[in-house]
Design a protein around this motif. Structure first.
Motif, PDB file in Angstrom:
ATOM      1  N   GLU A 295      39.199 -38.781-103.796  1.00 23.59           N
ATOM      2  CA  GLU A 295      40.606 -39.030-103.492  1.00 23.59           C
ATOM      3  C   GLU A 295      41.463 -38.137-104.379  1.00 23.59           C
ATOM      4  O   GLU A 295      41.293 -38.114-105.588  1.00 23.59           O
ATOM      5  N   ARG A 296      42.376 -37.437-103.727  1.00 23.88           N
ATOM      6  CA  ARG A 296      43.233 -36.510-104.460  1.00 23.88           C
ATOM      7  C   ARG A 296      44.631 -37.107-104.512  1.00 23.88           C
ATOM      8  O   ARG A 296      45.234 -37.340-103.476  1.00 23.88           O
ATOM      9  N   VAL A 297      45.116 -37.326-105.720  1.00 14.76           N
ATOM     10  CA  VAL A 297      46.428 -37.942-105.887  1.00 14.76           C
ATOM     11  C   VAL A 297      47.439 -36.830-106.154  1.00 14.76           C
ATOM     12  O   VAL A 297      47.421 -36.206-107.203  1.00 14.76           O
ATOM     13  N   ARG A 298      48.310 -36.578-105.187  1.00 13.52           N
ATOM     14  CA  ARG A 298      49.348 -35.564-105.331  1.00 13.52           C
ATOM     15  C   ARG A 298      50.651 -36.077-104.756  1.00 13.52           C
ATOM     16  O   ARG A 298      50.641 -36.888-103.840  1.00 13.52           O
TER      17      ARG A 298
ATOM     18  N   LEU B  98      32.939 -30.439 -89.963  1.00 12.51           N
ATOM     19  CA  LEU B  98      33.953 -29.397 -89.735  1.00 12.51           C
ATOM     20  C   LEU B  98      35.318 -29.821 -90.260  1.00 12.51           C
ATOM     21  O   LEU B  98      36.025 -29.055 -90.922  1.00 12.51           O
ATOM     22  N   VAL B  99      35.694 -31.077 -89.951  1.00  4.72           N
ATOM     23  CA  VAL B  99      36.998 -31.582 -90.393  1.00  4.72           C
ATOM     24  C   VAL B  99      37.044 -31.682 -91.918  1.00  4.72           C
ATOM     25  O   VAL B  99      38.019 -31.280 -92.561  1.00  4.72           O
ATOM     26  N   SER B 100      35.967 -32.210 -92.510  1.00  3.46           N
ATOM     27  CA  SER B 100      35.909 -32.330 -93.971  1.00  3.46           C
ATOM     28  C   SER B 100      35.967 -30.961 -94.632  1.00  3.46           C
ATOM     29  O   SER B 100      36.604 -30.784 -95.681  1.00  3.46           O
ATOM     30  N   GLY B 101      35.316 -29.987 -94.008  1.00  5.06           N
ATOM     31  CA  GLY B 101      35.342 -28.620 -94.544  1.00  5.06           C
ATOM     32  C   GLY B 101      36.745 -28.042 -94.543  1.00  5.06           C
ATOM     33  O   GLY B 101      37.154 -27.368 -95.492  1.00  5.06           O
ATOM     34  N   GLY B 102      37.481 -28.317 -93.458  1.00  8.34           N
ATOM     35  CA  GLY B 102      38.861 -27.832 -93.387  1.00  8.34           C
ATOM     36  C   GLY B 102      39.739 -28.453 -94.454  1.00  8.34           C
ATOM     37  O   GLY B 102      40.543 -27.776 -95.107  1.00  8.34           O
TER      38      GLY B 102
ATOM     39  N   ASN C  38      42.561 -28.323 -99.731  1.00  6.79           N
ATOM     40  CA  ASN C  38      42.702 -28.897-101.075  1.00  6.79           C
ATOM     41  C   ASN C  38      42.471 -27.844-102.150  1.00  6.79           C
ATOM     42  O   ASN C  38      43.174 -27.779-103.163  1.00  6.79           O
ATOM     43  N   THR C  39      41.439 -27.003-101.922  1.00  2.18           N
ATOM     44  CA  THR C  39      41.136 -25.938-102.879  1.00  2.18           C
ATOM     45  C   THR C  39      42.262 -24.932-102.937  1.00  2.18           C
ATOM     46  O   THR C  39      42.631 -24.438-104.000  1.00  2.18           O
ATOM     47  N   ARG C  40      42.818 -24.634-101.766  1.00  2.00           N
ATOM     48  CA  ARG C  40      43.951 -23.698-101.711  1.00  2.00           C
ATOM     49  C   ARG C  40      45.156 -24.254-102.478  1.00  2.00           C
ATOM     50  O   ARG C  40      45.846 -23.533-103.202  1.00  2.00           O
ATOM     51  N   THR C  41      45.391 -25.566-102.322  1.00  2.00           N
ATOM     52  CA  THR C  41      46.500 -26.197-103.032  1.00  2.00           C
ATOM     53  C   THR C  41      46.314 -26.073-104.538  1.00  2.00           C
ATOM     54  O   THR C  41      47.244 -25.749-105.277  1.00  2.00           O
ATOM     55  N   GLU C  42      45.081 -26.342-104.999  1.00  2.00           N
ATOM     56  CA  GLU C  42      44.796 -26.238-106.433  1.00  2.00           C
ATOM     57  C   GLU C  42      45.004 -24.819-106.932  1.00  2.00           C
ATOM     58  O   GLU C  42      45.531 -24.593-108.020  1.00  2.00           O
ATOM     59  N   PHE C  43      44.608 -23.846-106.111  1.00  2.00           N
ATOM     60  CA  PHE C  43      44.746 -22.442-106.491  1.00  2.00           C
ATOM     61  C   PHE C  43      46.219 -22.077-106.675  1.00  2.00           C
ATOM     62  O   PHE C  43      46.634 -21.502-107.679  1.00  2.00           O
TER      63      PHE C  43
END
Length: 361
Positions: free
Chosen positions: A158-161, A203-207, A212-217
């Motif tokens: 779970e990502r809290v943002r 596929l959905v989880s991968g997207g 999420n990774t892009r947001t962190e970047f």
């Protein structure tokens, strides 16, 4: 780009530029955009104005038009440093880090004294290194490779943002992420598979993992809290560094006086007055060693304030400002400044109907 057949609006090139510049400082880039467009109708191809409009487009998220204007500013002069920097900034925002790096390097070779090009090179190099995992994830999705255990574990966390921060960082992709998260709640769909045998859930989880990774970047590249802290540290260093370099002082004064004149010429006497008062307060806090012609400059600022006050109809205040200018000019034996102050005092008297005092002055 501006069409040649467009109707030329009423106004002057400096007035449109001054209004646009003022709106940009207020953060109203959507309102500043038509000002620069009108200015370009009157003076097509002006490279400074093209860069200013490109910055507006970039702030508004229109990277395509931002890039067009940046490239147009370089059409007649490929060494125009502001155009090179704006093109690099636009390419960086678009995620074309390699191309952005090329133009940051070009600008740095031409103007090595400008720190912004060096910082651009640094952030591009970091972005290229940090973006490689994203390229791998995309390649895996295209090749229909199943997620690794680490990716599955990351997708379940779970990502809290704050939604507002995440929306700002992802931009248009924020809606895509919301759509994928909505699909993830459809249990029947998640149990299904594609014709190639790949689970829809993977596929959905991968997207979602990729976004999420892009947001962190992007949060690492431009974290809001870091920008605020960096600005405060710069202000603290500026206060601590009491002995300023002569070229820094000269650049600040020249730019400030240009802004004051531009705002007044552009029909914004209130902003011109505010700017002059701010610069006066700043200059008075500096030593005579830092500003050798301090008294002359202070008088000039009172002159600017008086002109702005007269445009605003504040005649008493204008008269006081010009009289202060006259006193400083006489104290420092500045004939040109004395003449200027007397002329302005006479104009104020004439405006308020005291014609004999105007003649005597």
């Amino acid at each position: 780009m501006v069409e040649a057949a467009a109707e030329v609006p009423p106004g002057t090139f400096p007035s449109f530029v001054a209004e646009g510049t003022l709106l940009v400082r207020r953060g109203e880039h959507d309102k500043a955009l038509p000002c620069f467009t009108n200015a370009l109708l009157l003076r097509p191809g002006d490279r400074q104005c093209l860069v200013a409009r490109s910055k507006c487009y970039l702030k508004l998220g229109d990277t395509e038009n931002s890039l067009k204007d940046a490239e147009a500013s370089l059409q007649n002069d490929k060494t125009f440093s502001k155009g090179l920097y704006q093109k690099a900034e636009t390419l960086y925002t678009m995620g074309d880090f390699e191309f952005a790096l090329v133009f940051y390097h070009r600008g740095y070779r031409l103007r090595p004294e400008l720190q912004k090009f060096r910082l651009g090179i640094q952030k591009c190099q970091e972005a290229i290194v940090n973006s490689r995992p994203f390229l791998l994830i995309k390649a895996q999705q295209k090749l229909q490779i199943k997620l690794t255990k680490d990716q599955k574990r990351a997708s379940k966390q779970e990502r809290v943002r704050k939604p507002q921060t995440e929306r700002q960082l992802l931009g248009e992709l924020y809606a895509d992420k919301a759509f994928l998260e909505k699909l993830l709640k459809d249990e029947d769909l998640m149990k299904s598979s594609t014709k190639q045998g790949i689970k829809v859930k993977d596929l959905v989880s991968g997207g979602i993992t990729y976004l999420n990774t892009r947001t962190e970047f992007w949060q690492q590249q431009k974290p809001i809290y870091a920008r605020v802290r960096e600005r405060k540290l710069r202000q603290q260093r500026w206060i601590r560094d009491k002995k300023r370099k002569p070229d820094e002082v000269a650049r600040y004064i020249a730019k400030s006086m240009e802004d004051i004149d531009m705002l007044l010429a552009g029909g914004s006497p209130e902003e011109s007055l505010k700017k002059a008062e701010h610069v006066l307060k700043t200059i008075q806090g500096w030593s005579d060693e830092e500003v050798p012609n301090k008294n002359e400059l202070v008088g000039n600022l009172h002159n600017c304030m008086g002109n702005a006050q007269m445009e605003m109809g504040h005649m008493d205040a204008a008269l006081q400002s010009h009289q202060t200018d006259l006193e400083l000019a006489r104290q420092n034996n500045l004939p040109d400044a004395i003449s200027r102050a007397l002329d302005n005092i006479g104009r104020v008297y004439a405006r308020i109907g005291k014609f004999q005092q105007a003649i005597d002055t």
